[in-house]
Design a protein around this motif. Structure first.
Motif, short mmCIF file in Angstrom:
data_model
loop_
_atom_site.label_atom_id
_atom_site.label_comp_id
_atom_site.label_asym_id
_atom_site.label_seq_id
_atom_site.Cartn_x
_atom_site.Cartn_y
_atom_site.Cartn_z
N THR A 281 10.75 -27.42 -32.80
CA THR A 281 11.51 -28.85 -32.08
C THR A 281 11.85 -28.63 -30.66
OG1 THR A 281 12.61 -28.98 -34.14
CG2 THR A 281 13.71 -29.93 -32.34
N VAL A 282 12.00 -27.34 -29.99
CA VAL A 282 12.24 -27.22 -28.67
C VAL A 282 11.21 -26.55 -27.59
CG1 VAL A 282 14.68 -27.19 -28.93
CG2 VAL A 282 13.57 -25.15 -28.96
N VAL B 126 5.39 -34.50 -26.41
CA VAL B 126 4.20 -33.88 -26.37
C VAL B 126 3.57 -33.94 -27.85
CG1 VAL B 126 3.08 -31.66 -26.26
CG2 VAL B 126 4.59 -31.90 -24.72
N TYR B 127 4.41 -33.76 -29.01
CA TYR B 127 3.94 -33.95 -30.20
C TYR B 127 3.31 -35.48 -30.53
CZ TYR B 127 6.09 -29.51 -30.88
OH TYR B 127 6.43 -28.03 -31.15
N GLU B 128 4.20 -36.33 -30.01
CA GLU B 128 3.85 -37.77 -30.31
C GLU B 128 2.12 -37.94 -29.77
OE1 GLU B 128 7.62 -40.19 -29.98
OE2 GLU B 128 6.79 -39.81 -28.26
N GLU B 129 1.83 -37.29 -28.45
CA GLU B 129 0.37 -37.44 -28.07
C GLU B 129 -0.42 -36.56 -29.15
OE1 GLU B 129 -2.08 -35.58 -24.29
OE2 GLU B 129 0.07 -35.71 -24.20
N LEU B 130 0.05 -35.28 -29.29
CA LEU B 130 -0.99 -34.61 -30.23
C LEU B 130 -1.22 -34.97 -31.47
CD1 LEU B 130 0.72 -30.91 -29.39
CD2 LEU B 130 -1.23 -32.10 -28.36
N ALA B 131 -0.10 -35.96 -32.00
CA ALA B 131 -0.47 -36.53 -33.38
C ALA B 131 -1.57 -37.60 -33.30
CB ALA B 131 0.77 -37.20 -33.85
N LEU C 227 9.08 -38.61 -37.81
CA LEU C 227 9.17 -37.54 -37.02
C LEU C 227 7.87 -36.84 -37.09
CD1 LEU C 227 12.49 -36.23 -38.25
CD2 LEU C 227 12.21 -37.81 -36.12
N PRO C 228 7.59 -35.89 -36.01
CA PRO C 228 6.45 -35.03 -36.07
C PRO C 228 6.73 -33.78 -37.03
CG PRO C 228 7.44 -35.27 -33.84
CD PRO C 228 8.42 -35.74 -34.73
N LEU C 229 5.54 -33.73 -37.89
CA LEU C 229 5.42 -32.79 -39.14
C LEU C 229 4.14 -31.94 -38.79
CD1 LEU C 229 6.70 -31.50 -41.62
CD2 LEU C 229 5.14 -33.12 -42.81
N ALA D 19 8.46 -26.78 -40.37
CA ALA D 19 7.93 -27.44 -39.00
C ALA D 19 8.27 -28.73 -38.97
CB ALA D 19 6.39 -26.95 -39.09
N LEU D 20 9.37 -29.49 -39.38
CA LEU D 20 9.50 -30.58 -39.20
C LEU D 20 10.31 -30.69 -37.64
CD1 LEU D 20 9.70 -33.69 -40.24
CD2 LEU D 20 12.01 -32.88 -40.85
N TRP D 21 10.34 -31.73 -36.90
CA TRP D 21 10.88 -31.89 -35.54
C TRP D 21 12.09 -32.54 -35.97
CZ3 TRP D 21 13.35 -35.74 -33.17
CH2 TRP D 21 13.65 -35.37 -31.72
N TRP D 22 13.35 -31.67 -35.32
CA TRP D 22 14.60 -32.14 -35.72
C TRP D 22 15.54 -31.29 -34.82
CZ3 TRP D 22 16.19 -36.79 -36.41
CH2 TRP D 22 17.78 -37.05 -36.70
#
Length: 315
Positions: free
Chosen positions: A300-301, A71-76, A127-129, A48-51
Protein backbone atom coordinates in the motif's frame (compact mmCIF):
# COMPACT_ATOMS: atom_id res chain seq x y z
CA UNK A 1 36.77 4.16 -8.56
CA UNK A 2 34.46 6.87 -7.26
CA UNK A 3 31.85 5.17 -5.11
CA UNK A 4 29.96 8.28 -4.02
CA UNK A 5 26.86 7.18 -5.95
CA UNK A 6 26.90 3.58 -4.71
CA UNK A 7 23.99 2.26 -2.66
CA UNK A 8 23.32 -1.15 -1.15
CA UNK A 9 19.67 -1.95 -0.44
CA UNK A 10 19.38 -4.79 2.07
CA UNK A 11 16.14 -6.70 1.54
CA UNK A 12 14.30 -7.91 -1.58
CA UNK A 13 10.62 -7.76 -0.59
CA UNK A 14 8.28 -5.24 -2.16
CA UNK A 15 9.72 -2.40 -0.02
CA UNK A 16 13.34 -3.25 -0.89
CA UNK A 17 12.79 -3.79 -4.61
CA UNK A 18 10.60 -0.70 -5.04
CA UNK A 19 13.17 1.42 -3.19
CA UNK A 20 15.95 -0.04 -5.33
CA UNK A 21 14.02 0.78 -8.52
CA UNK A 22 13.52 4.42 -7.49
CA UNK A 23 17.20 4.78 -6.56
CA UNK A 24 18.51 3.08 -9.72
CA UNK A 25 16.23 5.11 -12.00
CA UNK A 26 17.52 8.30 -10.35
CA UNK A 27 21.01 7.44 -11.58
CA UNK A 28 22.50 5.74 -8.51
CA UNK A 29 24.56 2.54 -8.75
CA UNK A 30 22.50 0.14 -6.70
CA UNK A 31 22.97 -3.39 -5.46
CA UNK A 32 20.23 -5.33 -3.70
CA UNK A 33 21.37 -7.81 -1.09
CA UNK A 34 18.71 -10.46 -0.76
CA UNK A 35 18.73 -13.07 1.97
CA UNK A 36 16.54 -15.18 -0.32
CA UNK A 37 15.02 -14.78 -3.79
CA UNK A 38 12.11 -12.34 -3.94
CA UNK A 39 9.65 -15.14 -4.68
CA UNK A 40 10.34 -16.52 -1.19
CA UNK A 41 10.10 -13.17 0.61
CA UNK A 42 7.20 -12.34 2.93
CA UNK A 43 5.82 -10.06 0.22
CA UNK A 44 5.28 -13.03 -2.09
CA UNK A 45 2.72 -14.41 0.37
CA UNK A 46 0.76 -11.17 0.75
CA UNK A 47 -2.92 -10.94 -0.12
CA UNK A 48 -1.82 -7.66 -1.71
CA UNK A 49 -4.88 -5.43 -1.77
CA UNK A 50 -4.10 -1.70 -1.68
CA UNK A 51 -5.69 -0.11 1.39
CA UNK A 52 -4.16 2.10 4.13
CA UNK A 53 -4.95 -0.29 6.95
CA UNK A 54 -3.42 -0.47 10.44
CA UNK A 55 -0.29 1.49 9.69
CA UNK A 56 1.13 4.43 11.61
CA UNK A 57 1.72 7.34 11.52
CA UNK A 58 -1.65 7.75 9.80
CA UNK A 59 -1.12 11.11 8.07
CA UNK A 60 2.20 10.07 6.53
CA UNK A 61 0.91 6.61 5.69
CA UNK A 62 -2.01 8.11 3.80
CA UNK A 63 0.33 10.30 1.74
CA UNK A 64 2.61 7.34 0.98
CA UNK A 65 -0.46 5.26 0.09
CA UNK A 66 -1.88 7.87 -2.29
CA UNK A 67 1.46 8.20 -4.08
CA UNK A 68 1.53 4.42 -4.45
CA UNK A 69 -2.08 4.37 -5.69
CA UNK A 70 -1.17 6.67 -8.58
CA UNK A 71 1.61 4.31 -9.63
CA UNK A 72 -0.58 1.20 -9.38
CA UNK A 73 -3.33 2.81 -11.44
CA UNK A 74 -0.81 3.30 -14.23
CA UNK A 75 0.67 -0.20 -13.86
CA UNK A 76 -2.84 -1.69 -14.00
CA UNK A 77 -2.94 -0.75 -17.67
CA UNK A 78 -0.48 -3.63 -18.21
CA UNK A 79 -1.75 -6.30 -15.77
CA UNK A 80 -0.17 -9.35 -17.40
CA UNK A 81 3.25 -7.68 -17.25
CA UNK A 82 3.09 -5.89 -13.89
CA UNK A 83 0.74 -8.11 -11.91
CA UNK A 84 -1.43 -5.11 -10.98
CA UNK A 85 -5.18 -5.00 -11.69
CA UNK A 86 -7.94 -2.65 -10.57
CA UNK A 87 -10.59 -4.92 -9.02
CA UNK A 88 -13.93 -4.18 -7.38
CA UNK A 89 -14.95 -5.53 -4.02
CA UNK A 90 -16.28 -4.86 -0.53
CA UNK A 91 -14.34 -3.57 2.47
CA UNK A 92 -16.56 -4.87 5.25
CA UNK A 93 -17.24 -3.06 8.52
CA UNK A 94 -16.27 0.27 6.92
CA UNK A 95 -18.33 3.39 6.36
CA UNK A 96 -17.89 6.38 4.07
CA UNK A 97 -18.06 8.88 6.93
CA UNK A 98 -15.14 7.13 8.66
CA UNK A 99 -12.76 7.53 5.72
CA UNK A 100 -12.43 11.29 5.49
CA UNK A 101 -12.67 13.41 2.35
CA UNK A 102 -9.52 11.94 0.76
CA UNK A 103 -11.28 8.63 0.02
CA UNK A 104 -14.22 9.98 -1.96
CA UNK A 105 -11.96 12.45 -3.74
CA UNK A 106 -9.38 9.87 -4.77
CA UNK A 107 -11.44 6.69 -5.24
CA UNK A 108 -14.11 7.21 -7.92
CA UNK A 109 -17.18 5.08 -7.37
CA UNK A 110 -16.56 4.56 -3.67
CA UNK A 111 -19.96 3.96 -2.08
CA UNK A 112 -21.81 2.03 0.60
CA UNK A 113 -22.21 -1.63 -0.36
CA UNK A 114 -25.69 -3.03 -0.95
CA UNK A 115 -27.31 -5.89 0.97
CA UNK A 116 -26.83 -8.11 -2.09
CA UNK A 117 -23.12 -7.36 -2.17
CA UNK A 118 -22.46 -7.79 1.55
CA UNK A 119 -24.57 -8.81 4.52
CA UNK A 120 -23.14 -6.18 6.85
CA UNK A 121 -22.05 -2.56 6.59
CA UNK A 122 -19.33 -2.09 4.00
CA UNK A 123 -17.79 0.00 1.26
CA UNK A 124 -17.82 -0.94 -2.41
CA UNK A 125 -14.51 0.12 -3.93
CA UNK A 126 -12.32 -0.40 -6.99
CA UNK A 127 -8.77 -0.85 -5.71
CA UNK A 128 -5.41 -2.15 -6.89
CA UNK A 129 -5.01 -5.90 -6.32
CA UNK A 130 -1.53 -7.27 -6.91
CA UNK A 131 -0.50 -10.74 -8.02
CA UNK A 132 2.64 -10.65 -5.91
CA UNK A 133 4.81 -13.31 -7.60
CA UNK A 134 4.25 -11.53 -10.94
CA UNK A 135 4.72 -8.07 -9.45
CA UNK A 136 7.93 -8.95 -7.61
CA UNK A 137 9.36 -10.48 -10.79
CA UNK A 138 8.42 -7.34 -12.72
CA UNK A 139 10.03 -5.09 -10.08
CA UNK A 140 13.22 -7.15 -10.21
CA UNK A 141 13.36 -6.98 -14.01
CA UNK A 142 12.71 -3.22 -13.98
CA UNK A 143 15.52 -2.80 -11.46
CA UNK A 144 17.92 -4.85 -13.59
CA UNK A 145 17.01 -2.82 -16.69
CA UNK A 146 17.93 0.33 -14.75
CA UNK A 147 21.41 -1.09 -14.22
CA UNK A 148 20.88 -2.59 -10.79
CA UNK A 149 22.47 -5.78 -9.50
CA UNK A 150 20.86 -8.40 -7.24
CA UNK A 151 23.12 -10.47 -4.99
CA UNK A 152 21.69 -13.36 -2.96
CA UNK A 153 23.58 -13.34 0.32
CA UNK A 154 22.84 -13.77 3.99
CA UNK A 155 23.45 -10.62 6.02
CA UNK A 156 24.25 -11.06 9.69
CA UNK A 157 25.24 -7.45 10.36
CA UNK A 158 24.36 -4.26 8.47
CA UNK A 159 28.01 -3.24 8.88
CA UNK A 160 28.83 -5.83 6.19
CA UNK A 161 27.30 -3.51 3.58
CA UNK A 162 30.37 -1.53 2.52
CA UNK A 163 28.86 1.31 0.51
CA UNK A 164 28.55 5.06 1.12
CA UNK A 165 24.77 4.62 1.49
CA UNK A 166 22.98 1.56 2.88
CA UNK A 167 19.18 1.31 2.84
CA UNK A 168 17.74 -1.09 5.39
CA UNK A 169 14.58 -2.70 3.98
CA UNK A 170 14.85 -5.93 5.95
CA UNK A 171 11.30 -6.11 7.31
CA UNK A 172 11.08 -8.61 10.14
CA UNK A 173 14.85 -9.10 9.87
CA UNK A 174 15.34 -5.61 11.30
CA UNK A 175 14.46 -7.00 14.71
CA UNK A 176 17.78 -8.85 14.73
CA UNK A 177 19.92 -6.76 12.37
CA UNK A 178 19.42 -3.24 13.76
CA UNK A 179 18.59 -4.61 16.36
CA UNK A 180 15.08 -3.23 16.88
CA UNK A 181 12.89 -5.10 19.38
CA UNK A 182 9.95 -2.86 18.39
CA UNK A 183 9.57 -4.96 15.21
CA UNK A 184 7.53 -8.07 15.82
CA UNK A 185 5.90 -10.73 13.68
CA UNK A 186 2.18 -10.96 13.03
CA UNK A 187 1.73 -14.31 11.34
CA UNK A 188 -0.62 -14.62 8.38
CA UNK A 189 -1.81 -17.94 6.97
CA UNK A 190 -3.47 -18.26 3.56
CA UNK A 191 -5.16 -21.03 1.59
CA UNK A 192 -4.86 -21.06 -2.19
CA UNK A 193 -7.78 -22.69 -4.03
CA UNK A 194 -9.08 -23.05 -7.56
CA UNK A 195 -11.32 -20.09 -8.33
CA UNK A 196 -14.95 -21.26 -8.71
CA UNK A 197 -15.85 -18.05 -10.54
CA UNK A 198 -15.32 -15.34 -7.92
CA UNK A 199 -14.48 -12.00 -9.57
CA UNK A 200 -14.72 -9.54 -6.67
CA UNK A 201 -12.74 -9.36 -3.44
CA UNK A 202 -14.13 -9.22 0.10
CA UNK A 203 -12.54 -8.23 3.41
CA UNK A 204 -14.73 -8.97 6.44
CA UNK A 205 -13.84 -8.26 10.07
CA UNK A 206 -15.53 -9.92 13.04
CA UNK A 207 -14.55 -7.86 16.08
CA UNK A 208 -16.25 -10.29 18.47
CA UNK A 209 -14.36 -13.32 17.18
CA UNK A 210 -11.22 -11.29 16.54
CA UNK A 211 -10.93 -12.54 12.96
CA UNK A 212 -10.41 -10.94 9.57
CA UNK A 213 -11.61 -13.02 6.64
CA UNK A 214 -10.75 -12.17 3.06
CA UNK A 215 -10.80 -13.58 -0.44
CA UNK A 216 -8.82 -12.17 -3.34
CA UNK A 217 -9.35 -13.39 -6.92
CA UNK A 218 -6.10 -13.70 -8.86
CA UNK A 219 -5.88 -14.66 -12.56
CA UNK A 220 -5.16 -18.34 -11.89
CA UNK A 221 -6.34 -18.87 -8.31
CA UNK A 222 -8.34 -17.59 -5.36
CA UNK A 223 -6.44 -16.48 -2.24
CA UNK A 224 -8.28 -17.10 1.05
CA UNK A 225 -7.31 -15.70 4.42
CA UNK A 226 -6.46 -15.16 7.02
CA UNK A 227 -4.91 -14.95 10.44
CA UNK A 228 -3.28 -12.24 12.56
CA UNK A 229 -1.25 -14.26 15.05
CA UNK A 230 0.82 -11.80 17.06
CA UNK A 231 4.37 -12.75 18.04
CA UNK A 232 4.06 -16.12 16.29
CA UNK A 233 7.20 -17.07 14.33
CA UNK A 234 5.94 -20.36 12.89
CA UNK A 235 6.14 -20.66 9.09
CA UNK A 236 4.39 -24.04 9.08
CA UNK A 237 0.77 -24.04 7.86
CA UNK A 238 -1.71 -25.36 10.42
CA UNK A 239 -4.26 -27.73 8.79
CA UNK A 240 -6.95 -26.91 11.36
CA UNK A 241 -6.48 -23.18 10.79
CA UNK A 242 -6.62 -23.74 7.01
CA UNK A 243 -9.93 -25.58 7.33
CA UNK A 244 -11.33 -22.75 9.45
CA UNK A 245 -10.23 -20.15 6.87
CA UNK A 246 -12.04 -22.03 4.09
CA UNK A 247 -15.13 -22.35 6.30
CA UNK A 248 -15.21 -18.60 7.07
CA UNK A 249 -14.73 -17.69 3.40
CA UNK A 250 -17.51 -20.09 2.36
CA UNK A 251 -19.90 -18.18 4.61
CA UNK A 252 -19.19 -15.12 2.44
CA UNK A 253 -19.21 -17.02 -0.87
CA UNK A 254 -20.78 -20.52 -0.57
CA UNK A 255 -19.24 -21.77 -3.83
CA UNK A 256 -15.83 -21.71 -2.14
CA UNK A 257 -16.76 -24.69 0.06
CA UNK A 258 -16.08 -27.21 -2.71
CA UNK A 259 -13.07 -25.50 -4.29
CA UNK A 260 -9.98 -27.66 -4.75
CA UNK A 261 -7.10 -26.63 -2.49
CA UNK A 262 -3.94 -25.82 -4.45
CA UNK A 263 -1.63 -24.90 -1.59
CA UNK A 264 -0.97 -23.17 1.71
CA UNK A 265 1.12 -20.09 2.48
CA UNK A 266 2.43 -18.48 5.67
CA UNK A 267 4.11 -15.08 6.03
CA UNK A 268 5.29 -12.92 8.93
CA UNK A 269 4.16 -9.30 8.71
CA UNK A 270 6.87 -6.95 10.07
CA UNK A 271 4.69 -4.93 12.45
CA UNK A 272 5.93 -1.87 14.35
CA UNK A 273 4.05 0.84 16.25
CA UNK A 274 5.21 3.27 13.55
CA UNK A 275 7.05 2.81 10.27
CA UNK A 276 10.72 3.61 10.64
CA UNK A 277 11.70 5.79 7.69
CA UNK A 278 14.69 7.91 8.64
CA UNK A 279 18.38 8.50 8.02
CA UNK A 280 21.12 7.53 10.49
CA UNK A 281 24.60 8.95 9.84
CA UNK A 282 27.20 6.38 10.89
CA UNK A 283 30.46 7.18 12.76
CA UNK A 284 32.56 6.07 9.76
CA UNK A 285 30.90 8.64 7.48
CA UNK A 286 28.51 6.25 5.75
CA UNK A 287 24.78 6.87 5.71
CA UNK A 288 22.21 4.29 6.84
CA UNK A 289 18.60 4.86 5.76
CA UNK A 290 15.92 2.78 7.47
CA UNK A 291 12.72 1.83 5.64
CA UNK A 292 10.93 -0.93 7.56
CA UNK A 293 8.05 -1.70 9.92
CA UNK A 294 5.19 -1.52 7.38
CA UNK A 295 3.24 -4.45 8.81
CA UNK A 296 0.70 -5.79 6.33
CA UNK A 297 0.59 -2.51 4.38
CA UNK A 298 3.88 -2.82 2.50
CA UNK A 299 2.36 -2.82 -0.97
CA UNK A 300 0.00 0.00 0.00
CA UNK A 301 2.80 2.44 0.83
CA UNK A 302 5.71 0.99 -1.16
CA UNK A 303 6.17 3.74 -3.76
CA UNK A 304 5.60 6.64 -1.38
CA UNK A 305 8.09 5.19 1.11
CA UNK A 306 10.57 4.36 -1.66
CA UNK A 307 10.58 7.94 -2.90
CA UNK A 308 11.06 9.31 0.60
CA UNK A 309 13.85 6.82 1.31
CA UNK A 310 15.57 7.78 -1.95
CA UNK A 311 15.33 11.43 -0.94
CA UNK A 312 16.89 10.66 2.45
CA UNK A 313 19.67 8.73 0.71
CA UNK A 314 20.58 11.70 -1.49
CA UNK A 315 20.99 14.42 1.11
Amino acid sequence: MDQSGDVIVVGSGVIGLTTAVVLAESGRRVRVWAGEPAERATSAVAGALWWPYRIEPKALAREWALQSLSVYEELAERPAETGVRMVEGVMGESRLDEQGPWAAARLPGLRASTAEEYAGTGLWARLPLLDMPVHLRWLRERFLRAGGVVEVRTVTDLAEAAAPVVVNCTGIGARRLVPDPAVRPVRGQLVIVENPGVTTWIVSTDETAGTTTYLFPQPDRLVLGGTTDEDDWSLTPDPAVAAEIVKRCAVLRPEIAGARVLGHRVGLRPVRDTVRLEREPLPDGRLLVHNYGHGGAGITVAWGCAREAAGLASR
